[in-house]
Structures are given as structure tokens and as C-alpha cells.
Design a protein around this motif. Structure first.
Motif, PDB file in Angstrom:
ATOM      1  N   LEU B  34       0.847  -1.189   0.000  1.00  0.00           N
ATOM      2  CA  LEU B  34       0.000   0.000   0.000  1.00  0.00           C
ATOM      3  C   LEU B  34       0.879   1.234   0.000  1.00  0.00           C
ATOM      4  CD1 LEU B  34      -2.365  -0.927   2.979  1.00  0.00           C
ATOM      5  CD2 LEU B  34      -2.988  -0.998   0.569  1.00  0.00           C
ATOM      6  N   VAL B  35       0.332   2.315  -0.499  1.00  0.00           N
ATOM      7  CA  VAL B  35       0.940   3.613  -0.232  1.00  0.00           C
ATOM      8  C   VAL B  35      -0.126   4.462   0.442  1.00  0.00           C
ATOM      9  CG1 VAL B  35       1.727   5.763  -1.270  1.00  0.00           C
ATOM     10  CG2 VAL B  35       2.721   3.625  -1.986  1.00  0.00           C
ATOM     11  N   VAL B  36       0.230   5.055   1.561  1.00  0.00           N
ATOM     12  CA  VAL B  36      -0.722   5.861   2.317  1.00  0.00           C
ATOM     13  C   VAL B  36      -0.281   7.314   2.283  1.00  0.00           C
ATOM     14  CG1 VAL B  36      -1.720   6.290   4.587  1.00  0.00           C
ATOM     15  CG2 VAL B  36      -1.288   3.951   3.850  1.00  0.00           C
ATOM     16  N   LYS B  37      -1.226   8.179   1.974  1.00  0.00           N
ATOM     17  CA  LYS B  37      -0.953   9.609   2.041  1.00  0.00           C
ATOM     18  C   LYS B  37      -1.949  10.261   2.991  1.00  0.00           C
ATOM     19  CE  LYS B  37       1.577  11.141  -1.915  1.00  0.00           C
ATOM     20  NZ  LYS B  37       1.694  12.326  -2.770  1.00  0.00           N
ATOM     21  N   ILE B  38      -1.422  11.086   3.888  1.00  0.00           N
ATOM     22  CA  ILE B  38      -2.294  11.889   4.753  1.00  0.00           C
ATOM     23  C   ILE B  38      -2.213  13.321   4.255  1.00  0.00           C
ATOM     24  CG2 ILE B  38      -2.740  12.753   7.069  1.00  0.00           C
ATOM     25  CD1 ILE B  38      -1.382  10.319   8.204  1.00  0.00           C
ATOM     26  N   ASN B  39      -3.329  13.856   3.844  1.00  0.00           N
ATOM     27  CA  ASN B  39      -3.372  15.223   3.298  1.00  0.00           C
ATOM     28  C   ASN B  39      -2.259  15.451   2.276  1.00  0.00           C
ATOM     29  OD1 ASN B  39      -5.551  15.781   4.963  1.00  0.00           O
ATOM     30  ND2 ASN B  39      -4.252  16.512   6.623  1.00  0.00           N
ATOM     31  N   GLY B  40      -2.014  14.441   1.439  1.00  0.00           N
ATOM     32  CA  GLY B  40      -1.045  14.584   0.358  1.00  0.00           C
ATOM     33  C   GLY B  40       0.371  14.180   0.701  1.00  0.00           C
ATOM     34  N   GLU B  41       0.661  13.891   1.981  1.00  0.00           N
ATOM     35  CA  GLU B  41       2.019  13.524   2.393  1.00  0.00           C
ATOM     36  C   GLU B  41       2.139  12.009   2.551  1.00  0.00           C
ATOM     37  OE1 GLU B  41       4.676  15.670   3.150  1.00  0.00           O
ATOM     38  OE2 GLU B  41       3.458  17.294   2.323  1.00  0.00           O
ATOM     39  N   VAL B  42       3.179  11.430   1.944  1.00  0.00           N
ATOM     40  CA  VAL B  42       3.384   9.985   2.045  1.00  0.00           C
ATOM     41  C   VAL B  42       3.806   9.603   3.458  1.00  0.00           C
ATOM     42  CG1 VAL B  42       4.882   8.069   1.331  1.00  0.00           C
ATOM     43  CG2 VAL B  42       3.978   9.633  -0.377  1.00  0.00           C
ATOM     44  N   VAL B  43       3.207   8.537   3.961  1.00  0.00           N
ATOM     45  CA  VAL B  43       3.619   7.958   5.250  1.00  0.00           C
ATOM     46  C   VAL B  43       4.385   6.665   4.947  1.00  0.00           C
ATOM     47  CG1 VAL B  43       2.859   7.061   7.476  1.00  0.00           C
ATOM     48  CG2 VAL B  43       1.535   8.861   6.333  1.00  0.00           C
ATOM     49  N   LEU B  44       5.599   6.539   5.468  1.00  0.00           N
ATOM     50  CA  LEU B  44       6.382   5.333   5.226  1.00  0.00           C
ATOM     51  C   LEU B  44       5.750   4.152   5.957  1.00  0.00           C
ATOM     52  CD1 LEU B  44      10.023   6.729   5.549  1.00  0.00           C
ATOM     53  CD2 LEU B  44       8.597   6.490   3.504  1.00  0.00           C
ATOM     54  N   ARG B  45       5.882   2.971   5.344  1.00  0.00           N
ATOM     55  CA  ARG B  45       5.293   1.754   5.922  1.00  0.00           C
ATOM     56  C   ARG B  45       5.733   1.538   7.374  1.00  0.00           C
ATOM     57  NH1 ARG B  45       6.937  -2.603   1.745  1.00  0.00           N
ATOM     58  NH2 ARG B  45       8.255  -0.839   1.188  1.00  0.00           N
ATOM     59  N   ALA B  46       7.010   1.821   7.616  1.00  0.00           N
ATOM     60  CA  ALA B  46       7.558   1.586   8.954  1.00  0.00           C
ATOM     61  C   ALA B  46       6.886   2.472  10.007  1.00  0.00           C
ATOM     62  CB  ALA B  46       9.061   1.851   8.935  1.00  0.00           C
ATOM     63  N   ASP B  47       6.229   3.531   9.551  1.00  0.00           N
ATOM     64  CA  ASP B  47       5.642   4.502  10.488  1.00  0.00           C
ATOM     65  C   ASP B  47       4.118   4.373  10.637  1.00  0.00           C
ATOM     66  OD1 ASP B  47       8.207   5.486  10.687  1.00  0.00           O
ATOM     67  OD2 ASP B  47       7.899   7.021   9.145  1.00  0.00           O
ATOM     68  N   TYR B  48       3.519   3.331  10.035  1.00  0.00           N
ATOM     69  CA  TYR B  48       2.048   3.202  10.100  1.00  0.00           C
ATOM     70  C   TYR B  48       1.556   3.147  11.550  1.00  0.00           C
ATOM     71  CZ  TYR B  48       1.752   2.107   5.075  1.00  0.00           C
ATOM     72  OH  TYR B  48       1.815   2.160   3.717  1.00  0.00           O
ATOM     73  N   GLY B  49       2.312   2.432  12.403  1.00  0.00           N
ATOM     74  CA  GLY B  49       1.864   2.242  13.780  1.00  0.00           C
ATOM     75  C   GLY B  49       2.110   3.447  14.673  1.00  0.00           C
ATOM     76  N   SER B  50       3.000   4.346  14.255  1.00  0.00           N
ATOM     77  CA  SER B  50       3.357   5.471  15.123  1.00  0.00           C
ATOM     78  C   SER B  50       2.850   6.821  14.601  1.00  0.00           C
ATOM     79  CB  SER B  50       4.885   5.538  15.285  1.00  0.00           C
ATOM     80  OG  SER B  50       5.496   5.670  14.018  1.00  0.00           O
ATOM     81  N   THR B  51       2.370   6.847  13.352  1.00  0.00           N
ATOM     82  CA  THR B  51       1.899   8.123  12.796  1.00  0.00           C
ATOM     83  C   THR B  51       0.428   8.340  13.150  1.00  0.00           C
ATOM     84  OG1 THR B  51       3.431   7.912  10.947  1.00  0.00           O
ATOM     85  CG2 THR B  51       1.626   9.480  10.675  1.00  0.00           C
ATOM     86  N   THR B  52       0.170   9.410  13.869  1.00  0.00           N
ATOM     87  CA  THR B  52      -1.226   9.693  14.223  1.00  0.00           C
ATOM     88  C   THR B  52      -1.866  10.587  13.164  1.00  0.00           C
ATOM     89  OG1 THR B  52      -0.487  11.528  15.598  1.00  0.00           O
ATOM     90  CG2 THR B  52      -0.897   9.446  16.718  1.00  0.00           C
ATOM     91  N   ILE B  53      -3.158  10.452  13.055  1.00  0.00           N
ATOM     92  CA  ILE B  53      -3.905  11.166  12.016  1.00  0.00           C
ATOM     93  C   ILE B  53      -4.622  12.349  12.658  1.00  0.00           C
ATOM     94  CG2 ILE B  53      -5.713  10.927  10.273  1.00  0.00           C
ATOM     95  CD1 ILE B  53      -5.228   7.843  10.512  1.00  0.00           C
ATOM     96  N   PRO B  54      -4.461  13.556  12.112  1.00  0.00           N
ATOM     97  CA  PRO B  54      -5.195  14.690  12.678  1.00  0.00           C
ATOM     98  C   PRO B  54      -6.681  14.626  12.342  1.00  0.00           C
ATOM     99  CG  PRO B  54      -3.872  15.403  10.796  1.00  0.00           C
ATOM    100  CD  PRO B  54      -3.568  13.949  11.004  1.00  0.00           C
ATOM    101  N   ASN B  55      -7.486  15.208  13.206  1.00  0.00           N
ATOM    102  CA  ASN B  55      -8.925  15.277  12.964  1.00  0.00           C
ATOM    103  C   ASN B  55      -9.187  15.989  11.634  1.00  0.00           C
ATOM    104  OD1 ASN B  55     -11.675  15.150  13.284  1.00  0.00           O
ATOM    105  ND2 ASN B  55     -11.778  16.905  14.690  1.00  0.00           N
ATOM    106  N   GLY B  56     -10.117  15.454  10.881  1.00  0.00           N
ATOM    107  CA  GLY B  56     -10.489  16.081   9.611  1.00  0.00           C
ATOM    108  C   GLY B  56      -9.578  15.723   8.455  1.00  0.00           C
TER     109      GLY B  56
END
Lengths: 203, 68
Positions: B34-56
Motif C-alpha cells: 500500500l501507499v498511504v498519504k495523509i493530506n497529500g504527504e506519504v507515510v512510510l510503511r515503517a511509520d504506520y503504527g506510530s503516525t497519528t492522524i489529525p482530525n479532519g
């Protein structure tokens, strides 16, 4: 033959922008070889193409190579074929396996980057690496192109500078390669989007 | 502000401290590549468990499939 004779009847606004543009292509297989031929015909000024592989018989069903090129490095065979169509294009080819280190070095000057790998893991690596190093450069990827038919399901998904062309669901069956017509649709959409983005960025 | 996020166009409830991995679990996205982007920014796979998502936030989860 002069440059102006070769490039006659071109779009007066878009074509000069394409002539100045540098496009990177990661992979010279079913996607990359066809994207490269399309961009060369359109008049892109410079292509930077990398691939580690050699041309094999099984590639001829969908890749822009000829029978007498079997055994040649793909990047060399592709450069030969591009120059037969467009002798004015500047080509920079690299026969190597891309990794997180050399991606940054090889593609520094590109205006647009095309992901044309075959494996999902390589696609993911390129997206993560390129997006980190070049967050302001468009990256056009492909995902989901196996089989035939279902042309209408191929679409473009956009997230910031990342564009993904494909249906995002068609899986390859074991032992069966992608099929020429559907992979060419995806390659053509990647090339067409690159041409559009170059004009958009300059207008 | 309403507590929600958008995942591939679907609106879902947002909770404090929600990570990318929580969002993938919520959507049953178990695909390996998968590739995940939060508000257009790529999140590295290694960081899925530690990256929090802002409201909205707007999450785009792209499924990468072999073939090329």
C-alpha cells in the motif's frame, strides 16, 4: 533532415515546453518501453531511463523491442528503437537496479517521473523514496493492468504530486504476463498525463 | 469541529491518537503493498503504527499491484 523539418505541424504552445522537459522512467519493460516511445514521438527533450534487465523472447508480446534485440540490455535496445523514430532526443540510459540510494542521484533533474516497474514491492519502494527526496515533482505510477478488456475501469487517482494509473485491482495470474493492449492503455495514459502536467506546470 | 476523517472518499469517525494502522484496520485494508498519504504527504510503511492522524484529515490508500 533538419530539426524543424522533423518537428513540423506541432502544437505551438505545448511542443516548445515538451522540448525543454526532462522525464525520468524507472523500468524499461511493458510500461517503460512504451511510455518512452510515446514521449519520444511527442517531442520530449530528454529521457532518463533505467532498467537492469535484458530483452527476452517473452518480452516481445508487450514491450517495444524486436526479435533481433533478444539478449541486449533493455535500455540499449530501447535507445536504438527510440533513435530510429526520433534522432533529436537526448537519451541518458542506465543499466542498473534502482534502489533508495541511486534514485535520488539519477533523477535529480527530472521534471516528471514515471514509475514503470513490474513488482508491487519495487513500486512501493520508488514511491516512498521519490516522494521523500522530490516532494515537489510529479510522480506518475501504474497499478492494476493485468488481463484484457475492461478498458473503462482504468482511471487516474491523484494524491498531491502522486498519480496512479490503472484499475488498482487486476492481479496477474501466476505464469501469465500482462497483455499488450491493456498495458499499452496504461502506458499511454501515463505518457499523456506527463505531457499534460508539463504544460500545466508552465502555464 | 466534527470528529471524522476521510479514507478513500469514505467518511469515518476519528478518535484521539488514531494511527494510520488503526485506519487501515478500520477499513479492513489488509493488502500487503500500500501507499498511504495523509493530506497529500506519504507515510512510510515503517511509520504506520506510530503516525497519528489529525482530525479532519484526508487519507488516500493506494493498492499497488504487480504488473508492468
Amino acid at each position: 533532415m533538419t530539426l524543424s523539418e522533423y518537428f513540423c505541424e506541432r502544437d505551438p504552445i505545448a511542443f516548445p515546453l515538451w522540448q525543454k522537459a526532462v522525464v525520468g522512467i524507472a523500468g524499461a519493460g511493458g510500461l517503460g518501453s512504451n511510455v518512452a516511445m510515446l514521449l519520444a514521438r511527442a517531442g520530449i527533450g530528454k529521457l532518463i531511463i533505467s532498467d537492469f534487465d535484458i530483452v527476452s523472447l517473452s518480452n516481445l508480446g508487450r514491450q517495444a523491442f524486436n526479435l533481433d534485440q533478444v539478449g541486449l540490455p533493455k535500455v540499449e535496445a530501447l535507445a536504438q528503437n527510440i533513435r530510429k523514430v526520433n534522432p533529436f532526443i537526448e537519451l541518458e540510459i542506465h543499466k542498473l537496479c534502482l534502489d533508495a540510494d541511486n534514485i535520488q542521484e539519477l533523477f535529480q533533474e527530472v521534471d516528471i517521473m514515471i514509475e514503470a516497474f513490474d513488482t508491487a514491492s519495487a513500486k512501493t519502494m520508488l514511491i516512498e523514496c521519490f516522494s521523500q527526496h522530490f516532494p515537489d515533482t510529479d510522480l506518475i505510477c501504474a497499478s492494476g493492468l493485468a488481463g484484457y478488456g475492461k478498458s473503462e475501469e482504468i482511471r487516474i487517482v491523484r494524491a498531491g504530486k502522486l498519480f496512479v494509473v490503472g484499475d488498482q485491482c487486476s492481479q496477474l495470474s501466476p505464469g501469465i504476463s500482462p497483455i499488450s493492449a491493456r498495458i499499452m492503455i496504461v502506458a499511454a495514459m501515463q505518457a499523456n498525463l506527463a505531457l499534460e502536467r508539463i504544460v500545466w506546470k508552465n502555464s | 469541529m466534527e470528529k471524522q476523517l476521510t479514507i478513500n472518499g469514505h467518511i469515518r469517525p476519528w478518535t484521539e491518537g488514531m494511527t494510520v494502522q488503526d485506519a487501515l484496520d478500520l477499513m479492513n485494508y489488509t493488502f500487503i503493498m500500500l501507499v498511504v498519504k495523509i493530506n497529500g504527504e506519504v507515510v512510510l510503511r515503517a511509520d504506520y503504527g506510530s503516525t497519528t492522524i489529525p482530525n479532519g484529515a484526508e487519507l488516500l490508500v493506494i493498492h499497488l499491484i504487480s504488473g508492468g
